[in-house]
Design an enzyme around this catalytic site. Structure first.
Site, PDB file in Angstrom:
ATOM      1  N   ARG A 164       0.833  -1.209   0.000  1.00 24.36           N
ATOM      2  CA  ARG A 164       0.000   0.000   0.000  1.00 24.36           C
ATOM      3  C   ARG A 164       0.875   1.271   0.000  1.00 24.36           C
ATOM      4  O   ARG A 164       0.575   2.257   0.690  1.00 24.36           O
ATOM      5  CB  ARG A 164      -0.949   0.038   1.202  1.00 24.36           C
ATOM      6  CG  ARG A 164      -1.986  -1.051   1.226  1.00 24.36           C
ATOM      7  CD  ARG A 164      -2.973  -0.914   0.071  1.00 24.36           C
ATOM      8  NE  ARG A 164      -4.078  -1.840   0.231  1.00 24.36           N
ATOM      9  CZ  ARG A 164      -4.051  -3.123  -0.151  1.00 24.36           C
ATOM     10  NH1 ARG A 164      -2.984  -3.625  -0.755  1.00 24.36           N
ATOM     11  NH2 ARG A 164      -5.110  -3.895   0.029  1.00 24.36           N
ATOM     12  N   SER A 238     -10.315  -0.405   3.317  1.00 25.09           N
ATOM     13  CA  SER A 238      -9.579  -0.567   4.579  1.00 25.09           C
ATOM     14  C   SER A 238      -9.093   0.798   5.061  1.00 25.09           C
ATOM     15  O   SER A 238      -8.484   1.533   4.295  1.00 25.09           O
ATOM     16  CB  SER A 238      -8.351  -1.457   4.373  1.00 25.09           C
ATOM     17  OG  SER A 238      -8.730  -2.713   3.889  1.00 25.09           O
ATOM     18  N   GLU A 334      -4.542   4.114   6.055  1.00 24.99           N
ATOM     19  CA  GLU A 334      -4.256   3.868   4.638  1.00 24.99           C
ATOM     20  C   GLU A 334      -4.601   5.089   3.787  1.00 24.99           C
ATOM     21  O   GLU A 334      -3.818   5.460   2.918  1.00 24.99           O
ATOM     22  CB  GLU A 334      -5.053   2.637   4.184  1.00 24.99           C
ATOM     23  CG  GLU A 334      -4.482   1.971   2.973  1.00 24.99           C
ATOM     24  CD  GLU A 334      -5.390   0.893   2.426  1.00 24.99           C
ATOM     25  OE1 GLU A 334      -6.419   1.230   1.802  1.00 24.99           O
ATOM     26  OE2 GLU A 334      -5.070  -0.282   2.608  1.00 24.99           O
TER      27      GLU A 334
HETATM   28  N1  EPU Z   1     -10.981 -10.128  10.665  1.00 21.96           N
HETATM   29  C1  EPU Z   1     -11.636 -10.194  11.869  1.00 21.96           C
HETATM   30  N2  EPU Z   1     -12.540  -9.221  12.173  1.00 21.96           N
HETATM   31  C2  EPU Z   1     -12.818  -8.208  11.327  1.00 21.96           C
HETATM   32  C3  EPU Z   1     -12.133  -8.125  10.111  1.00 21.96           C
HETATM   33  C4  EPU Z   1     -11.204  -9.113   9.784  1.00 21.96           C
HETATM   34  O1  EPU Z   1     -11.420 -11.099  12.659  1.00 21.96           O
HETATM   35  O2  EPU Z   1     -13.654  -7.368  11.661  1.00 21.96           O
HETATM   36  C5  EPU Z   1     -10.035 -11.184  10.302  1.00 21.96           C
HETATM   37  C6  EPU Z   1     -10.616 -12.061   9.186  1.00 21.96           C
HETATM   38  O3  EPU Z   1     -11.397 -13.084   9.685  1.00 21.96           O
HETATM   39  C7  EPU Z   1      -9.384 -12.585   8.509  1.00 21.96           C
HETATM   40  C8  EPU Z   1      -8.376 -11.469   8.702  1.00 21.96           C
HETATM   41  O4  EPU Z   1      -8.867 -10.637   9.745  1.00 21.96           O
HETATM   42  O5  EPU Z   1      -8.906 -13.726   9.140  1.00 21.96           O
HETATM   43  C9  EPU Z   1      -8.118 -10.678   7.450  1.00 21.96           C
HETATM   44  O6  EPU Z   1      -9.344 -10.169   6.921  1.00 21.96           O
HETATM   45  P1  EPU Z   1      -9.605 -10.096   5.339  1.00 21.96           P
HETATM   46  O7  EPU Z   1      -9.240 -11.370   4.680  1.00 21.96           O
HETATM   47  O8  EPU Z   1     -10.973  -9.559   5.143  1.00 21.96           O
HETATM   48  O9  EPU Z   1      -8.546  -9.080   4.798  1.00 21.96           O
HETATM   49  P2  EPU Z   1      -7.997  -7.715   5.406  1.00 21.96           P
HETATM   50  O10 EPU Z   1      -6.628  -7.945   5.919  1.00 21.96           O
HETATM   51  O11 EPU Z   1      -8.994  -7.132   6.337  1.00 21.96           O
HETATM   52  C10 EPU Z   1      -6.903  -6.978   3.149  1.00 21.96           C
HETATM   53  C11 EPU Z   1      -6.792  -5.696   2.380  1.00 21.96           C
HETATM   54  C12 EPU Z   1      -8.061  -5.458   1.592  1.00 21.96           C
HETATM   55  C13 EPU Z   1      -8.275  -6.622   0.627  1.00 21.96           C
HETATM   56  C14 EPU Z   1      -8.332  -7.923   1.440  1.00 21.96           C
HETATM   57  C15 EPU Z   1      -8.374  -9.127   0.539  1.00 21.96           C
HETATM   58  C16 EPU Z   1      -5.329  -4.221   3.640  1.00 21.96           C
HETATM   59  C17 EPU Z   1      -5.223  -3.057   4.546  1.00 21.96           C
HETATM   60  N3  EPU Z   1      -6.555  -4.591   3.306  1.00 21.96           N
HETATM   61  O12 EPU Z   1      -7.948  -6.806   4.099  1.00 21.96           O
HETATM   62  O13 EPU Z   1      -7.889  -4.279   0.819  1.00 21.96           O
HETATM   63  O14 EPU Z   1      -9.472  -6.470  -0.110  1.00 21.96           O
HETATM   64  O15 EPU Z   1      -7.141  -8.058   2.258  1.00 21.96           O
HETATM   65  O16 EPU Z   1      -7.140  -9.279  -0.094  1.00 21.96           O
HETATM   66  O17 EPU Z   1      -4.302  -4.776   3.231  1.00 21.96           O
HETATM   67  C18 EPU Z   1      -8.222  -1.915   0.862  1.00 21.96           C
HETATM   68  O18 EPU Z   1      -6.999  -1.805   0.857  1.00 21.96           O
HETATM   69  O19 EPU Z   1      -8.967  -0.911   0.892  1.00 21.96           O
HETATM   70  C19 EPU Z   1      -8.808  -3.238   0.918  1.00 21.96           C
HETATM   71  C20 EPU Z   1     -10.140  -3.432   1.051  1.00 21.96           C
END
Ligand code: EPU
Length: 338
Positions: A164, A238, A334
């Site tokens: 990012r 995010s 972000e």
């Molecule tokens: N989780 C929780 N509670 C929550 C949210 C997440 O326990 O409220 C846990 C989920 O269960 C999972 C882990 O956290 O085990 C990661 O969650 P998720 O797979 O949804 O991905 P993320 O890390 O929250 C990142 C990117 C997203 C992208 C997704 C999928 C960043 C900051 N965010 O989110 O990107 O769509 O992976 O690849 O790296 C963005 O940058 O705006 C964005 C949406």
């Protein structure tokens, strides 16, 4: 060149925050930037580049000259043995370009379907999702220097992409305007299916060899299930980056919170899921004023209706403080906070 005075920006940022640009100029071609720079009054005034407004939190009216990037066009630029090169204007909507490539049989962007924002904004924060980031599909871009008006072409190494992050968030922040991006879609197409949510889709459907269209449909369905559509609920995706910690720090957190979601990185560090950390602090569904934490994904802050930028910043700070208090980790926003 038309200069719009006191232009409302609410429609131009996906969080739907109210702000006014004292002067707004739409940029449809490189030459428009040079016209602004040659303008007796606007030329030397500070500039602010706005794409789709999907990665910005506006906390004030904008005295700067707001340059709204509207350079259009998508085309197949070159067909090489090892890749298709697609060129798109900075003002095109990212998702429309993903859909266009798929419709024309050029595969490789499907994991990044439905990411809000424009093509020109994509390199700035090196957008990414479901196992792919822009840098993995990047060839080069054209950018206009906001002082000299010169157009420069930068390759992947020159853009200094990170998680990012890019040169446009560091050395070139506020200094250039991205007009065109060239994407490199490798041949033969190899699907990227390592992300947990996609593995689940394969298991649920029994389809272990999905084509690009199926992956596109799966990604759209996964995103729609846990991320709010900015057309309905204002948000910038995010709100915080997933923080990196040392192996020692990670072990320490696991000892106290065995369920913490963590991913080993190639350099020995660990990436923690910021959404999990925020969720663990009890923020899901909570609000400060009209700014809230999305019920289905704690990493996303949302506009509950009528939010102003300062409420979003107050909520973000409160979240940062509680995550720091419990885990000793500083979450980094972000989006760009203006
Ligand atoms: N989780 C929780 N509670 C929550 C949210 C997440 O326990 O409220 C846990 C989920 O269960 C999972 C882990 O956290 O085990 C990661 O969650 P998720 O797979 O949804 O991905 P993320 O890390 O929250 C990142 C990117 C997203 C992208 C997704 C999928 C960043 C900051 N965010 O989110 O990107 O769509 O992976 O690849 O790296 C963005 O940058 O705006 C964005 C949406």
């Amino acid at each position: 060149m038309a200069v719009e005075l006191d232009a409302p920006l609410r429609q131009h940022n996906t969080f739907g925050l109210p702000a006014t640009a004292r002067q707004l100029v739409r940029i449809t071609h490189e030459a428009d930037v040079r016209r602004v720079l040659a303008h007796p009054r606007l030329g030397r005034a500070p500039k602010f580049v706005l794409g789709g407004g999907s990665n910005v939190i506006l906390t004030r009216d904008m005295p700067e000259v707001v340059l709204k990037v509207e350079v259009g066009g998508v085309r197949l630029l070159a067909e090489r043995d090892d890749a298709f090169i697609i060129e798109a204007g900075g003002g095109e909507r990212w998702h429309d370009v993903v859909a266009w490539t798929l419709a024309h049989g050029f595969h490789g962007l499907e994991n990044m379907a439905l990411i809000p924002g424009t093509v020109g904004a994509a390199p700035v924060q090196n957008i990414g999702a479901y196992g792919l980031e822009l840098a993995d599909r990047f060839e080069s871009l054209d950018t206009v220097d906001l002082v000299t008006g010169r157009t420069v072409t930068l390759n992947k190494a020159q853009c200094k992409f990170g998680y990012r992050d890019s040169l446009f968030k560091t050395a070139l922040a506020g200094k250039s305007l991205i007009t065109r991006v060239r994407l490199r879609l490798p041949r033969p197409w190899i699907p990227v299916l390592g992300y947990l949510d996609l593995e689940r889709k394969m298991a649920d459907t029994g389809n272990t060899h999905p084509d690009a269209r199926t992956i596109f449909d799966w990604v759209c369905a996964i995103r729609r299930a846990k991320l709010p559509d900015p057309a309905e609920i204002g948000n910038v995706g995010s709100f915080f980056k997933n923080p990196m910690v040392s192996a020692e720090q990670c072990r320490d957190i696991i000892t106290r919170d065995p369920h913490v979601v963590h991913y080993p990185m190639a350099d020995g560090q660990f990436k923690l899921a910021a959404g999990w950390l925020i969720d663990a602090c009890g923020w899901k569904g909570k609000a400060i004023g009209h700014a809230g934490v999305y019920e289905k994904q704690a990493l996303v802050l949302v506009n509950k209706g009528g939010a102003i930028g300062s409420e979003v910043v107050t909520l973000a700070r409160a979240i940062q403080e509680s995550v720091y208090g419990r885990f000793g980790i500083r979450l980094e926003p972000e989006p760009v906070i203006v």
